[in-house]
Scaffold this motif. Structure first.
Motif, PDB file in Angstrom:
ATOM      1  N   LEU A 256       0.829  -1.200   0.000  1.00 32.46           N
ATOM      2  CA  LEU A 256       0.000   0.000   0.000  1.00 32.46           C
ATOM      3  C   LEU A 256       0.868   1.256   0.000  1.00 32.46           C
ATOM      4  O   LEU A 256       0.652   2.179  -0.793  1.00 32.46           O
TER       5      LEU A 256
ATOM      6  N   THR B  37      -4.003   0.123   8.364  1.00 34.09           N
ATOM      7  CA  THR B  37      -4.181   0.716   7.038  1.00 34.09           C
ATOM      8  C   THR B  37      -4.403   2.213   7.152  1.00 34.09           C
ATOM      9  O   THR B  37      -3.840   2.999   6.383  1.00 34.09           O
TER      10      THR B  37
ATOM     11  N   LEU C 222      -6.631   2.766  -2.580  1.00 30.87           N
ATOM     12  CA  LEU C 222      -7.436   1.941  -1.688  1.00 30.87           C
ATOM     13  C   LEU C 222      -8.578   1.258  -2.414  1.00 30.87           C
ATOM     14  O   LEU C 222      -8.904   0.096  -2.137  1.00 30.87           O
TER      15      LEU C 222
END
Length: 296
Positions: free
Chosen positions: A19, A57, A127
């Motif tokens: 990510l 996250t 995302l």
């Protein structure tokens, strides 16, 4: 940190790096973002955290948003074109690469396009597109409304789609095209190279002012063919040139006596090769070199 907390973080570490890398386009910075997330996890009251995935996250994506603001200032002073740091992906470093869409989203071409988005747009796009989060979840992470998340996503997706290069969906065909390209470049066969290029092909080199590289993009099939022929058709003592999977696609990896020298990648489609990207800045090659040693 207790063993349970450490094990839980390590379970999420690969996804957090994947990510952060998609957010920053810089592997070294992504590692730093993951490490900072680890420190915050260590200091958190984990009994109050309902979902470790959502908490971790949220922390890493908002760290990256902040870092992107400062990175823009650094990149405005960057010498020559800026390209993302390449990452080896043959061992699953950035997650599954089973579909054309998964490979495309980590390509150097798309990561370069993401630089033009605002930090919020980039966060929503990554995302949603790469990790499949719902807008309700994204809105909670970014502390925006669900409607605002949807609006940010539409803007980002429209911008990326309008300039997104079209890739050959078949990995075997992409590798065959790349190997023909590299063979012609190594032979110094200008005519063969030119025949593989789209008329408006562009070559971009990232040396960061630390290595000799073209300071401006080179455009046009004839000019790019001559440039690449001169670059690759030379004898360098101790040179090892291999084709490896980089950011989901085949790329040339050049080493001299084991030290990273260059990574070269192309965008290929129905009209031929439309772009060539060359990374020679040693700072940009450091993570790739370390990863190759770890994976050996």
């Amino acid at each position: 940190m207790d063993d349970t907390g450490l094990a839980e973080f390590e379970r999420h570490r690969p996804r957090l790096f994947a990510l952060a890398y998609r957010m920053l386009g810089a592997a070294g910075d992504a590692e730093d973002a993951v490490q900072e997330t680890y420190l915050r996890w260590d200091g958190a009251d984990r009994e109050e955290i309902r979902s470790s995935e959502a908490w971790l996250t949220t922390v890493v994506v908002n760290l990256c948003r902040t870092w992107l603001d400062s990175a823009r200032n650094r990149r405005e002073a960057y010498v020559g074109p800026w390209l993302p740091e390449p990452v080896p992906t043959g061992g699953g470093e950035l997650g599954p690469m089973e579909s054309a869409e998964q490979r495309e989203l980590v390509s150097l071409a798309v990561l370069t396009l993401l630089e033009r988005l605002s930090p919020a747009e980039r966060a929503v796009f990554v995302l949603r597109e790469a990790f499949g989060y719902a807008h309700r979840e994204i809105a909670d992470m970014l502390e925006v409304s669900e409607a605002n998340s949807q609006q940010l996503y539409r803007r980002a997706r429209q911008h990326v789609r309008s300039e997104r290069p079209r890739f050959d969906a078949e990995p075997a065909r992409a590798r065959e095209l790349f190997e023909r390209f590299l063979s012609a470049a190594r032979r110094g066969d200008v005519a063969a190279l030119e025949s593989m290029f789209a008329a408006d092909v562009v070559s971009v080199a990232d040396g960061g002012g630390k290595m000799t590289a073209a300071r401006h993009p080179i455009t046009g099939a004839a000019r790019v063919a001559r440039y690449l022929s001169g670059l690759f058709h030379r004898d360098v003592e101790g040179l090892e040139l291999t084709v490896e999977e980089v950011n989901g696609a085949p790329a040339a990896v050049a080493r001299v006596s084991g030290q990273m020298l260059l990574i070269g990648a192309v965008d290929g489609g129905a009209e031929g090769i439309s772009a060539v990207r060359l990374i020679v800045n040693p700072d940009k090659l450091a993570y790739f070199g370390r990863a190759a040693v770890r994976n050996a």
